[in-house]
Scaffold this active site. Structure first.
Site, mmCIF file in Angstrom:
data_model
loop_
_atom_site.group_PDB
_atom_site.id
_atom_site.type_symbol
_atom_site.label_atom_id
_atom_site.label_comp_id
_atom_site.label_asym_id
_atom_site.label_seq_id
_atom_site.Cartn_x
_atom_site.Cartn_y
_atom_site.Cartn_z
ATOM 1 N N SER A 141 -37.749 6.868 -29.188
ATOM 2 C CA SER A 141 -39.026 7.126 -29.375
ATOM 3 C C SER A 141 -39.701 8.380 -29.148
ATOM 4 O O SER A 141 -40.078 9.225 -29.807
ATOM 5 C CB SER A 141 -39.950 5.856 -29.039
ATOM 6 O OG SER A 141 -39.412 4.585 -29.133
ATOM 7 N N CYS A 144 -36.230 0.927 -29.216
ATOM 8 C CA CYS A 144 -37.360 0.492 -30.111
ATOM 9 C C CYS A 144 -36.491 0.183 -31.599
ATOM 10 O O CYS A 144 -36.735 -1.102 -31.832
ATOM 11 C CB CYS A 144 -38.358 1.269 -30.170
ATOM 12 S SG CYS A 144 -39.710 0.656 -31.350
ATOM 13 N N CYS A 161 -38.201 -3.247 -30.060
ATOM 14 C CA CYS A 161 -39.459 -3.763 -30.855
ATOM 15 C C CYS A 161 -39.026 -4.225 -32.192
ATOM 16 O O CYS A 161 -39.727 -5.200 -32.574
ATOM 17 C CB CYS A 161 -40.285 -2.566 -30.892
ATOM 18 S SG CYS A 161 -40.433 -1.291 -29.694
ATOM 19 N N LYS A 185 -36.600 -7.295 -32.557
ATOM 20 C CA LYS A 185 -37.522 -8.324 -31.962
ATOM 21 C C LYS A 185 -38.561 -9.130 -32.594
ATOM 22 O O LYS A 185 -38.519 -10.239 -32.799
ATOM 23 C CB LYS A 185 -37.880 -7.707 -30.787
ATOM 24 C CG LYS A 185 -38.701 -8.765 -29.558
ATOM 25 C CD LYS A 185 -40.068 -8.839 -29.790
ATOM 26 C CE LYS A 185 -40.924 -7.510 -29.570
ATOM 27 N NZ LYS A 185 -41.326 -7.076 -28.480
ATOM 28 N N TYR A 225 -35.039 8.372 -39.431
ATOM 29 C CA TYR A 225 -34.836 9.128 -38.285
ATOM 30 C C TYR A 225 -34.244 10.513 -38.454
ATOM 31 O O TYR A 225 -34.666 11.398 -38.181
ATOM 32 C CB TYR A 225 -34.559 8.273 -37.034
ATOM 33 C CG TYR A 225 -35.757 7.654 -36.265
ATOM 34 C CD1 TYR A 225 -36.138 8.031 -34.858
ATOM 35 C CD2 TYR A 225 -36.274 6.506 -36.678
ATOM 36 C CE1 TYR A 225 -37.328 7.400 -34.498
ATOM 37 C CE2 TYR A 225 -37.425 5.908 -36.487
ATOM 38 C CZ TYR A 225 -37.936 6.423 -34.952
ATOM 39 O OH TYR A 225 -39.018 5.837 -34.372
ATOM 40 N N TYR A 233 -42.185 -10.028 -20.423
ATOM 41 C CA TYR A 233 -42.426 -10.157 -21.761
ATOM 42 C C TYR A 233 -41.078 -10.374 -22.404
ATOM 43 O O TYR A 233 -41.301 -11.132 -23.358
ATOM 44 C CB TYR A 233 -43.265 -9.220 -22.353
ATOM 45 C CG TYR A 233 -42.875 -7.739 -22.610
ATOM 46 C CD1 TYR A 233 -42.247 -7.633 -23.941
ATOM 47 C CD2 TYR A 233 -42.455 -6.699 -21.743
ATOM 48 C CE1 TYR A 233 -41.640 -6.319 -24.347
ATOM 49 C CE2 TYR A 233 -41.773 -5.609 -22.048
ATOM 50 C CZ TYR A 233 -41.436 -5.391 -23.277
ATOM 51 O OH TYR A 233 -40.901 -4.277 -23.497
ATOM 52 N N GLU A 286 -40.797 -13.499 -24.853
ATOM 53 C CA GLU A 286 -40.531 -13.572 -26.208
ATOM 54 C C GLU A 286 -39.216 -14.047 -26.834
ATOM 55 O O GLU A 286 -39.133 -14.756 -27.698
ATOM 56 C CB GLU A 286 -40.582 -12.132 -26.785
ATOM 57 C CG GLU A 286 -41.933 -11.375 -26.475
ATOM 58 C CD GLU A 286 -41.945 -9.851 -26.992
ATOM 59 O OE1 GLU A 286 -43.055 -9.513 -27.186
ATOM 60 O OE2 GLU A 286 -40.861 -9.116 -26.801
ATOM 61 N N GLY A 313 -35.418 -7.245 -15.808
ATOM 62 C CA GLY A 313 -36.196 -5.822 -15.888
ATOM 63 C C GLY A 313 -35.005 -4.830 -16.338
ATOM 64 O O GLY A 313 -33.638 -5.031 -16.815
ATOM 65 N N ASP A 369 -39.517 5.907 -20.861
ATOM 66 C CA ASP A 369 -39.133 4.665 -20.236
ATOM 67 C C ASP A 369 -38.314 5.530 -19.008
ATOM 68 O O ASP A 369 -38.217 4.726 -17.914
ATOM 69 C CB ASP A 369 -38.040 4.088 -20.948
ATOM 70 C CG ASP A 369 -38.811 2.747 -21.702
ATOM 71 O OD1 ASP A 369 -39.989 3.133 -21.945
ATOM 72 O OD2 ASP A 369 -38.284 2.023 -22.269
ATOM 73 N N THR A 417 -43.440 1.899 -26.526
ATOM 74 C CA THR A 417 -42.979 2.894 -27.604
ATOM 75 C C THR A 417 -44.181 3.880 -27.960
ATOM 76 O O THR A 417 -44.063 5.209 -27.661
ATOM 77 C CB THR A 417 -42.404 2.449 -28.748
ATOM 78 O OG1 THR A 417 -40.982 1.916 -28.433
ATOM 79 C CG2 THR A 417 -42.356 3.095 -30.047
ATOM 80 N N ALA A 474 -49.273 -5.912 -26.653
ATOM 81 C CA ALA A 474 -49.099 -7.479 -26.950
ATOM 82 C C ALA A 474 -47.624 -7.932 -26.497
ATOM 83 O O ALA A 474 -46.823 -7.202 -26.375
ATOM 84 C CB ALA A 474 -49.107 -7.237 -28.769
ATOM 85 N N HIS A 528 -66.195 -14.005 -41.480
ATOM 86 C CA HIS A 528 -65.910 -15.466 -41.482
ATOM 87 C C HIS A 528 -65.310 -16.021 -42.524
ATOM 88 O O HIS A 528 -65.287 -15.235 -43.535
ATOM 89 C CB HIS A 528 -67.546 -16.031 -41.393
ATOM 90 C CG HIS A 528 -67.370 -17.302 -41.329
ATOM 91 N ND1 HIS A 528 -67.119 -18.273 -40.262
ATOM 92 C CD2 HIS A 528 -67.553 -18.491 -42.247
ATOM 93 C CE1 HIS A 528 -67.290 -19.486 -40.302
ATOM 94 N NE2 HIS A 528 -67.622 -19.667 -41.551
ATOM 95 N N GLU A 555 -63.837 -13.518 -35.188
ATOM 96 C CA GLU A 555 -65.275 -13.269 -34.954
ATOM 97 C C GLU A 555 -65.967 -14.085 -33.783
ATOM 98 O O GLU A 555 -67.064 -13.997 -33.159
ATOM 99 C CB GLU A 555 -65.853 -14.029 -36.158
ATOM 100 C CG GLU A 555 -65.735 -15.797 -36.312
ATOM 101 C CD GLU A 555 -66.494 -16.510 -37.631
ATOM 102 O OE1 GLU A 555 -67.473 -16.278 -37.814
ATOM 103 O OE2 GLU A 555 -65.716 -17.178 -38.175
#
Ligand SMILES: Cc1cc2nc3c(=O)[nH]c(=O)nc-3n(C[C@H](O)[C@H](O)[C@H](O)COP(=O)(O)OP(=O)(O)OC[C@H]3O[C@@H](n4cnc5c(N)ncnc54)[C@H](O)[C@@H]3O)c2cc1C
Length: 454
Positions: A15, A43, A48, A51, A99, A177, A181, A261, A302, A310, A340, A435, A440
């Site tokens: 990345s 990534c 990412c 995943k 890429y 995470y 996940e 880790g 990283d 990323t 997230a 709504h 909201e």
């Protein structure tokens, strides 16, 4: 004529590296980039992207159940792991191609192979040596697995993206995470899932309410979570693994995944010999300009082990390259980085947790709402959403926003803009809601649940 083969030599086409290389080339700089494994880095290949595709795939099991309450009949839906893997591989190939194209179109020279740093202005790849004015190390990180008996039979997240078959039972070790996940992914795909963590709560560093709430929701779905459980050895017999805990309990499974880790990826770079300053875990030390103690050598992403995400790696790449080669330097603001967790349900978070806010200020209000999302009042699935705002009384500023619930990542991305703009609670309150949505709720929470007088 310049004395160097290249102005900038980037090591690692992930990345951060790809972004730095192509933006630098766009500024007219002569750039080479070396990559020894896969274009796009972690990534795109083992992070990412695959995943998130797996997360989508795993969610369908619940969606099929929910669908029947909405009038659909999907009789005996079946899942084929090999099909998902083939589709995932196809998508990754497509992204690798993009890429490659980006680098090519911007005039970057791509060199295939493992690079190491010979001296402050020389990089070697295989038999070749290249002189360069500056070197950028963007080599990312690698899963670390503790040194326990049986460690050779343990899978890391890397292997999860290359499994030939789905196991029937999986033991996932870790509380971060990636562990959370994968627990959701495996469970959603029908694998009997145990998540085992030595701590007392998942997701260290997240808001305490989020940490408790997500474990509760995961357990309700049927994931077996064991806290305060440390594995001391793994035994393998045929295709069955027995993990022995420090309490001498035995946990049987068909696959053991450790997500405990990641270590900065510096192994073959030769940095120690060169005297590049490293932290105790091997992370490269840098100053605010991403420069190591050797002025012509830079590092980001990283491999510096700071904010291992990323968008942070790409933002750092932009900041470095604009700082070096443009009239318009940019800076990365490391405060309020939204993030997230693609757990089920999702987590989205930005800004201070309640604990961090209370450590800094004495006048904190907490607004919190727990409810059944509209879809699930109908679907019959027992899943709750939690939303939380951390507000400073004296300034009315919103310091943190946290959510567990469907699409939390999508919702919190918008909230992050408001937080960065310094929005007050009054601004949220005067914003008209959309709504009917879950989001909201963030503009209709009126009463703090806990008032600490200033
Ligand atoms: C399972 C998983 C899920 C993740 N999910 C998310 C997510 O949802 N959102 C998010 O923001 N982040 C996520 N991440 C983190 C994200 O992938 C990383 O933060 C990001 O890839 C870091 O970019 P980078 O450029 O620093 O390193 P990388 O992308 O890892 O790239 C480093 C590259 O350097 C190459 N390399 C290493 N050594 C050499 C050498 N000596 N010579 C040549 N090349 C070399 C490597 O092969 C690699 O391609 C996830 C990570 C994992 C493991």
């Amino acid at each position: 004529m310049t004395q160097y083969d290249y102005d900038l030599f980037v090591i690692g086409a992930g990345s951060g590296g790809v972004r730095a290389a192509r933006v630098a080339a766009g500024h007219g700089v002569r750039v080479a980039i070396a990559e020894n494994r896969y274009l796009g880095g972690t990534c795109v290949n083992v992070g990412c992207v695959p995943k998130k595709l797996f997360v989508y795939a795993s969610h369908f099991s619940e969606d099929f159940i929910a669908a029947s309450e909405f009038g659909w009949s999907a009789k005996n839906p079946e899942f084929q792991w090999s099909h998902l893997m083939a589709q995932k591989n196809k998508e990754i190939e497509r992204l690798q191609g993009i890429y490659g194209g980006l680098l090519d179109n911007s005039g970057v020279t791509l060199i295939d192979g493992a690079a190491s740093v010979v001296d402050a202005h020389t990089v070697s790849v295989g038999e070749q040596q290249f002189s360069c004015e500056r070197i950028l190390i963007a080599t990312g990180s690698w899963p670390s697995i503790p040194d326990i008996p049986g460690k050779e039979s343990i899978a890391s997240s890397n292997e999860m993206f290359a499994l030939s078959d789905l196991p029937k039972r999986i033991l996932i070790v870790g509380g971060g995470y990636i562990a959370v996940e994968f627990a959701g992914i495996m469970h959603g795909l029908g694998v009997e899932t145990t998540l085992c963590y030595r701590g007392e709560k998942l997701l260290r560093g997240f808001d305490e309410d989020i940490r408790g709430f997500i474990a509760q929701e995961m357990r309700k779905k049927g994931i077996n979570i064991l806290f305060k459980t440390n594995i001391k050895s793994i035994k393998q017999q045929n295709n069955c693994f027995t993990a022995v805990t420090e309490q001498n309990d035995e946990l049987e499974s068909d696959l053991v995944l450790y997500a405990t880790g990641r270590t900065p990826n510096i192994s073959s770079l030769g940095l120690e010999a060169l005297g590049v300053s490293l932290k105790s875990n091997g992370a490269i030390k840098i100053n605010q300009q991403y420069q190591t103690n050797i002025p012509s050598i830079y590092a980001l992403g990283d491999v510096t082990d700071r904010f291992t995400l990323t968008p942070v790696a790409t933002a750092e790449a932009m900041a470095l390259v604009n700082g070096l080669y443009s009239e318009l330097p940019t800076e990365v603001d490391y405060d309020n980085i939204p993030t997230a967790v693609f757990s089920q349900p999702n987590i989205g978070t930005v800004g201070l947790s309640e604990t961090e806010a209370r450590n800094r200020h004495t006048d904190i209000d907490i607004y919190k709402s727990v409810f059944t999302p509209m879809k699930h009042t109908f679907s019959g699935l027992d899943e709750k959403t939690m939303m939380k705002m951390v507000v400073r009384q004296s300034t009315d500023q919103v310091l943190g926003i946290h959510m567990v619930g469907p699409d939390a990542g999508e919702i919190i991305q918008g909230m992050a803009v408001a937080i960065r703009a310094g929005a007050t609670k009054a601004v949220f309150d005067s914003t008209i809601g959309i709504h009917p949505t879950a989001a909201e709720e963030f503009v209709t929470m009126r009463k703090p649940i806990d008032m600490i007088p200033s």
